[in-house]
Design an enzyme around this catalytic site. Structure first.
Site, short mmCIF file in Angstrom:
data_model
loop_
_atom_site.label_atom_id
_atom_site.label_comp_id
_atom_site.label_asym_id
_atom_site.label_seq_id
_atom_site.Cartn_x
_atom_site.Cartn_y
_atom_site.Cartn_z
N HIS A 138 0.85 -1.07 0.05
CA HIS A 138 -0.02 0.11 -0.12
C HIS A 138 0.78 1.32 -0.07
CE1 HIS A 138 -3.60 -2.13 0.41
NE2 HIS A 138 -3.43 -2.56 1.35
N ASP B 172 -2.92 -10.35 -2.80
CA ASP B 172 -3.52 -10.00 -1.50
C ASP B 172 -5.11 -9.58 -1.73
OD1 ASP B 172 -2.41 -8.64 1.14
OD2 ASP B 172 -4.18 -7.90 0.53
N HIS C 2 -6.34 -7.18 -0.47
CA HIS C 2 -6.68 -5.78 -0.86
C HIS C 2 -5.95 -5.29 -1.80
CE1 HIS C 2 -6.83 -6.73 3.64
NE2 HIS C 2 -7.79 -5.55 3.47
N ASP D 170 -4.81 -13.12 2.73
CA ASP D 170 -5.99 -12.66 3.35
C ASP D 170 -7.23 -12.94 2.42
OD1 ASP D 170 -4.90 -10.77 1.74
OD2 ASP D 170 -4.90 -9.16 3.51
#
Lengths: 547, 442
Positions: free
Chosen positions: B108, B147, B149, B236
């Protein structure tokens, strides 16, 4: 008097200590077919009266040879692997069968064992002529319930079978190593027992007979059966501790034990030998035995030298030196010819060297010198690589990476038969002083003679699950407050460890090396803690002996 | 046979805060599992000691505002440094592939970085990739971000680079942090089509994800022909993850790793520390070493937890069609029509830093260029936050053309004289030179 004995691969050494002084030392050739005879020979040549001997400490290659030569008895392994890796046969030296059931890393039951399956597979072992079985479950240290159940089922239904639980040998995480170690233990029981019996006959009046372990600590004979696998590779530990004694005020040293077949490198940092982070690997099998971090270079006194048109090189194999009637030239022959060692027949060594020197058009002396110089260079060149290997041992915490370990040995300390003779040849190539002590020839036996009890373990308290587990396999369910005060955690760890040490006849109080506390967070809330406490008795040597 | 390189760095003495997902406990059970399985004894794995990255490695990727010192701590340098070390071992041919099993994560962290975003301060993969390109002359790299996200930081860093294919499949941004990662985000003017976003419906699992891999990702990789494949491996998407809503399994992760056959895997997120991580990490390592992972079965696995609804799979099929169409279309896209005729393409961005609630405004201008990724100028300031300076950041890509480089350096001189800016940064990747207000940063 205290007698230290190290039965090595090529030579066996003895050191006798009386009134805190070394009063005698001896070196004999090892009879690998009959180790006890070498021990008898040492005892004989030191001329010891049985009555005067208070303590004997024996470091022996018995188990090492036994494993390397694959002399183990036919035994079977029951493995309870649960979910995870699919294991290959090459990892285990014994036939094995998988059982249903599983435990996870917190010690929680994933699935239970199946009684019928246990009975059926035990019968299969019996039908295959196997009546000794070791039971090993993945994550048993976190909860031994499945190992215990299988044990009870076999005991009840097959009383004739000899069974062992992996958890009774080690509680350290590593399912493969626990399985291999417990298997080796049960597969060597007879050999080990016979050795102990023979030892008692050699030292009939000595109450205090001890065996040296791979971590350099000793264990009394009557308790040693449980530690049989841990007696492998006690030799390198003995030499490192012997060196530690001889180093006196020197804090950090690189120690090379130059033996017949190999040169073994170990490290002393701040007056403590460096231990390996993993257990000892032997013959491609991984054990739970804790040992020093040792590197072996395939170069020793009996290393065969190959000659070719351009000169010579060192073989990785050992041979019978010319000075002992062999056909090949070895490093020992060169040392013998140059009068650097006083064993072997110098004439035989000279004759062998003469032949090769003639072909190369140089004198025997020059050839011997050249060979030893080359050996010295090889050893010197390997130092930086070995040091880098130690410095690059993986670490798992930020502070350990921030504070990089840099190894600066003050001296290079040589021990073993060829040490004295090789000293100047190694010194030619390195800056730090190369040191050889007059007692270096038998440093390993000295290390054995000065050995003390040793101990090292992890205690893990999980306040969320309410469990305690340990490196020696002790497991207990017990309620703690969820947030356990660090002092209470320490106190409890010391309590169970002291109890365990008492059973081993050790009176010393262990020292806590490290105490880590992890919060267990579930659904955003702290549900408990994991305390990991590393404690032990610092490995060391008997103080007060004048060297 | 070559081995798999592994750096396991659980940072047992570091957390963002005591109960934060990025806490000491995160990889504790993964360690237990690795140790208990005897993984580290296997002949096909070589474990390395973690290592610190250098400040320069970070400056090659990020504009750290106002100063790198407050942003980068040793745990971050260790995570990035470990990736670098594995990259070296891989490039020198010592290992066949590698897994950087480290924390803290990085995907991120964007080109400009003020603070922690989505648990990340600096972008480990981007730092590793730019290091590899600088040192070994690699050009074409594919990053597959798995991921849950959206990998918005990595996307931002390589958005204008035509040599970097960035593919992120993640839970739809309308239902999850950081709220971006839609198919329309397809790359800047000089790299149009090289950013591929696949926003999956909540409830997608093994079937859906493997359909995406088989029918979209693998064919596109085949077409792109990268020199290097990197997997930003978030764990995740797992059916037990507490922060997301997907239904992927450990075995699914194993198969993903086997299919993508990445050169280097870098751990990203994944916060089901007990129910997922030990198993997913095990499956990934087994797949990398070419071993059987069929027995890696989570204790909590139940059909009802991984069942994928028909409509979810139908939605997945539509996504796949869209991805493939866009990929083909991008090859013949009319850039003037898409981006306009201007020499500079300008984007306004508002970037939120969730850890300390900072809000950044950016105006990013990219030089349109047919022969290189184009130089980038970014005007950045915090709309909300502890720092109130104005910064201008100029980035010269590693493979910039001489015209772009010249222009960027001229612009740097101009901006340095402009009183409006408190800091003017230069990131000259070609010269490996990093300046602020005319002075070298380090």
């Amino acid at each position: 008097m205290i007698l230290g004995i190290d039965v090595g691969g090529t030579y066996s050494d003895g050191v006798l200590i009386s009134n805190n002084k070394i009063i005698n030392q001896v070196k004999v050739k090892t009879n690998s077919e009959d180790l006890i005879s070498s021990i008898k020979e040492i005892k004989g040549s030191l001329n010891i009266s049985d009555k005067s001997l208070e303590k004997v400490i024996v470091s022996t290659t018995l188990m090492t040879n036994f494993i390397v030569e694959k002399k183990y008895e036919k035994i079977g392994l029951f493995l309870i692997p649960g979910p995870g890796m699919v294991y290959s046969d090459s990892l285990f030296p014994f036939p094995y069968k998988l059982l249903k059931g599983g435990i996870d890393f917190q010690g929680r039951l994933i699935s239970d064992i199946n009684k019928d399956e246990v009975i059926k597979k035990t019968e299969e072992f019996l039908n295959a002529g196997i009546d000794k079985i070791s039971i090993n479950g993945k994550f048993s240290p976190r909860n031994p319930v499945l190992e215990n159940k299988v044990y009870e089922i076999i005991k009840k239904n097959f009383p004739e079978i000899k069974i062992e639980k992996g958890i009774d040998l080690s509680g350290n995480l590593n399912f493969i190593r626990r399985s291999v170690s417990s298997g080796l233990k049960i597969a060597s029981e007879e050999v080990f027992e016979n050795f102990l019996k023979a030892l008692i006959i050699v030292f009939p009046d000595t109450k205090n007979i001890n065996i040296l372990k791979s971590d350099g600590g000793l264990v009394p004979l009557e308790l040693s059966r449980n530690f049989s696998v841990e007696t492998i590779f006690s030799g390198p530990a003995a030499s490192a501790f012997g060196a530690l004694a001889l180093l006196k005020d020197i804090q950090s040293a690189l120690v090379i034990d130059i033996g017949g077949t190999t040169s073994d490198y170990s490290l002393i940092l701040n007056k403590e030998p460096l231990f390996a982070s993993k257990g000892i690997k032997i013959n491609n099998f991984y054990t739970t035995a804790r040992g020093l971090s040792v590197f072996s270079l395939p170069l020793g006194g009996d290393t065969k030298i190959n000659f070719h048109s351009e000169g010579f090189n060192f073989s990785i194999n050992k041979t019978l030196p010319a000075m002992e009637g062999g056909n090949d030239i070895t490093i020992s022959d060169c040392l013998c010819f140059l009068n650097e060692i006083n064993i072997g027949n110098r004439e035989l060594a000279s004759k062998a060297l003469q032949k090769e020197a003639k072909t190369l058009g140089i004198s025997e002396k020059d050839l011997a010198d050249k060979i030893l110089n080359q050996a010295g260079k090889i050893i010197a060149d390997s130092l930086s690589q070995v040091i880098e290997h130690w410095e690059k041992e993986p670490k798992y915490k930020v502070w350990q990476i921030e504070n990089q370990m840099k190894i600066y040995p003050e001296v290079l300390f040589l021990i073993g038969g060829p040490a004295k003779g090789l000293k100047k040849y190694i010194q030619n190539y390195i800056d730090i002083p190369v040191v050889v002590d007059s007692k270096a020839m038998t440093a390993n036996a000295l290390g054995a003679a000065l050995a003390k009890e040793s101990f090292s373990s992890y205690i893990r308290i999980n306040t969320s699950e309410g469990t305690v587990s340990s490196g020696w396999g002790y497991f207990e369910e017990k309620n703690f407050s969820k947030r356990l005060h660090p002092d209470e955690g320490k106190e409890y760890a010391l309590k169970i460890t002291n109890r365990h040490l008492n059973n081993l006849g050790i009176k010393d109080i262990p020292q806590i090396y490290e105490h880590e506390i992890f919060s267990i967070v579930r659904d955003g809330y702290t549900s408990g803690q994991i305390h990991e406490i590393h404690l032990g008795l610092k490995p060391g040597i008997r103080e007060g002996v004048k060297l | 046979m070559k081995k798999t390189g592994l750096i396991f760095f659980p940072a047992f003495d570091w957390s963002i805060s005591q109960t934060h997902p990025e806490r000491e406990e995160r990889l504790l059970y993964t360690r237990d599992q690795l140790l208990e399985e005897g993984f580290l004894d296997l002949d096909n794995i070589v474990e390395y000691k973690a290592e610190l990255a250098e400040t320069k490695d970070i400056l090659r990727v990020h504009f750290c505002i106002p100063d790198y010192k407050g942003l980068i701590t040793n745990p971050h340098l260790i995570a990035a440094g470990s990736c670098k070390l594995l990259a070296d071992e891989f490039m020198e041919g010592k290992i066949k592939n590698a897994f950087s099993l480290v924390r803290p994560p990085g995907h991120h962290a964007m080109h400009v970085t003020y603070d922690n975003r989505g648990f990340c301060n600096i972008n480990n993969e981007a730092i590793m990739i730019e290091y590899m390109r600088k040192k070994y002359g690699i050009r074409k790299v594919a990053i597959i971000d798995s991921d849950v996200h959206h990998g918005d930081g990595t996307q931002d860093i390589f958005y204008n680079d035509p040599d970097v294919l960035f593919i992120s499949f993640h839970q739809d941004g309308r239902t999850l942090y950081p709220g971006s990662g839609f198919p329309e985000e397809a790359g800047g003017v000089n790299a149009y089509g090289k950013t591929i976003n696949i926003p999956m419906a909540p409830g997608t699992g093994d079937i859906g994800i493997h359909r995406i891999i088989d029918k979209a990702i693998l064919p596109i990789l085949e077409d792109f022909k990268p020199e290097l494949v990197i997997n930003s491996a978030g764990q995740d998407n797992h059916f037990t993850d507490p922060l997301a809503n997907m239904r992927f399994t450990a075995k699914g992760y194993g198969l993903l790793t086997e299919k993508l056959n990445p050169d280097i895997v870098v751990l990203e997120g994944g916060y089901a520390v007990e129910s997922a991580l030990p198993y997913v990490n095990m499956a990934v390592i087994l797949a990398l070493t070419g071993q059987d992972y069929s027995n890696v079965i989570e204790p909590e696995l139940k059909e009802s937890l991984i069942y994928e609804k028909e409509e979810v799979l139908a939605y997945t099929d539509k996504l796949i069609d869209g991805v493939n169409k866009r990929w083909e279309d991008s090859k013949k896209a009319d850039k003037e029509e898409l981006f306009g005729k201007e020499k500079f393409i300008t984007r306004r961005k508002n970037i939120f830093y969730d850890t300390n609630f900072l809000s950044e405004n950016q105006i990013e201008s990219v030089r349109k260029c047919n022969s290189c990724p184009g130089w980038i100028g970014i005007h950045s300031y915090l709309e909300r936050g502890s720092y109130d300076g104005n910064s201008y950041c100029i980035s010269i890509p590693l493979y910039a053309c001489s015209e772009c480089r010249e222009e960027a350096l001229n612009e740097y001189d101009i901006k340095c004289k402009d009183k409006k800016y408190d800091n003017v940064f230069l990131q000259d990747k070609m010269k490996d030179l990093y300046l602020v207000n005319g002075k070298e940063i380090i």
